[in-house]
Scaffold this active site. Structure first.
Site, PDB file in Angstrom:
ATOM      1  CG  HIS A  20      67.289  12.904  62.009  1.00 13.82           C
ATOM      2  ND1 HIS A  20      68.604  13.294  62.239  1.00 13.82           N
ATOM      3  CD2 HIS A  20      67.138  12.899  60.656  1.00 13.82           C
ATOM      4  CE1 HIS A  20      69.213  13.495  61.080  1.00 13.82           C
ATOM      5  NE2 HIS A  20      68.350  13.271  60.107  1.00 13.82           N
ATOM      6  CB  SER A  25      68.109  11.135  57.376  1.00 10.86           C
ATOM      7  OG  SER A  25      67.612  12.457  57.390  1.00 10.86           O
TER       8      SER A  25
END
Length: 336
Positions: free
Chosen positions: A196, A145
């Site tokens: 992230h 991610s």
């Protein structure tokens, strides 16, 4: 926070298989498909147990286990974690690989996978020193991610404008990654906020910083050192015919992305021409466009009549009818 992998559920794999077959394998660019296959393979047959692949300051820096930089992006906690990441990869990969070409997109994925981990370690180390809380150095992250957040920044850079709905709110695409960063962490505190954020920063280093220039410089050095030139392979798609055309696409050709095909909308897709490409070679036209073929026919006709050729031609060129008559006349002379 790490969770034990759920071995009993296959829902994520089934959903991912449905997504791939709905798109059609021929409509997924080769590098994107290879990255998808690698992630699925390492989920089914992990290189190491999950706790030995996740990335943390403690394991990578203190214990010098740098192999985690390579392993952590391609391992996932469970099948739903894999599904959501790979569904996002399909969407971003289809757009970016068409835009950048397969060779550069593979290069981009490799650099982002490694650099996102390095930025993550730097951020966690900085938080440890600023807060004097060693727990930041113990947090272990795994999954693709972070790389996807970086790709989202790059995709929004190459396809500016537009907006998307997030939790019912219409958000401009250039701000969407920041909104998603916060909302994902609020809705699922177990996700790695710092991981992230590291991906977003890497994406910004590419679009607004020196990373893209450094990558081009390194690619040029490797090409000149290896004596194989700096040719770039482009991949494009005509409707549903698939990929693999080894010549640069015509910039005026109407391209369709997966999502645009679903809504029946066409758009012109620009291509990055920073790296030199090989000349187009069509098997029936010797690489010449229609205008070039016409000019060549004019030159051949004038040569047949012994007229010297200098420079380019203007509106005084023979008409196509005259060229065809001259070719017929020449053919008759040869037969006689």
């Amino acid at each position: 926070m790490m969770r034990n992998r759920q071995r009993g559920s296959n829902l994520g794999l089934l959903l991912l298989a449905c997504q791939v077959f709905q798109l059609g394998i021929d409509n997924i660019p080769p590098v994107t498909l290879a990255a998808l296959g690698l992630n699925v393979y390492l989920f089914l047959f992990p290189a190491k147990p999950l706790l030995q692949t996740c990335l943390s300051v403690q394991e990578a820096y203190w214990h010098r286990d740098w192999s985690r930089l390579l392993l952590s992006p391609f391992h996932h906690v469970d099948d739903m974690h894999l599904y959501f990441n790979m569904a996002s990869l399909l969407w971003k990969g289809i757009q970016l690989e068409r835009k950048l070409g397969g060779a550069w997109f593979a290069y981009l994925l490799s650099v982002f996978s490694l650099l996102t981990g390095l930025v993550y370690l730097l951020l966690e180390t900085g938080l440890t020193h600023m807060t004097e809380d060693s727990s930041y150095s113990l947090q272990c992250a795994v999954g693709f991610s972070g790389v996807l957040f970086g790709l989202k920044v790059v995709n929004n850079h190459y396809h500016p404008g537009g907006a998307t709905y997030i939790m019912g709110l219409l958000i401009a695409n250039r701000y969407a990654c920041w909104v998603e960063l916060v909302l994902i962490h609020i809705m699922n505190p177990g996700t790695s906020f710092v991981g992230h954020l590291a991906g977003i920063l890497v994406g910004l280093l590419y679009t607004n910083g020196p990373l893209k220039t450094l990558m081009k410089t390194f690619a040029g050095f490797m090409a000149s050192d290896g004596h194989y030139g700096r040719q770039q392979t482009y991949f494009n798609s005509s409707g549903y015919s698939g990929y693999g055309m080894p010549y640069p696409p015509n910039p005026h050709y109407e391209q369709q992305s997966f999502i645009h095909r679903q809504y029946g909308a066409h758009y012109r897709e620009p291509y990055d021409t920073a790296m030199p490409s090989a000349p187009s070679q069509h098997p029936y036209t010797a690489g010449l466009s229609e205008e070039e073929q016409y000019a060549a026919a004019v030159r051949a006709s004038l040569n047949d009549r012994g007229i010297p050729i200098h420079g380019t031609y203007t509106q005084s060129n023979p008409t196509p009818e005259e060229i065809r008559w001259r070719r017929l006349h020449r053919f008759r002379q040869l037969n006689n």
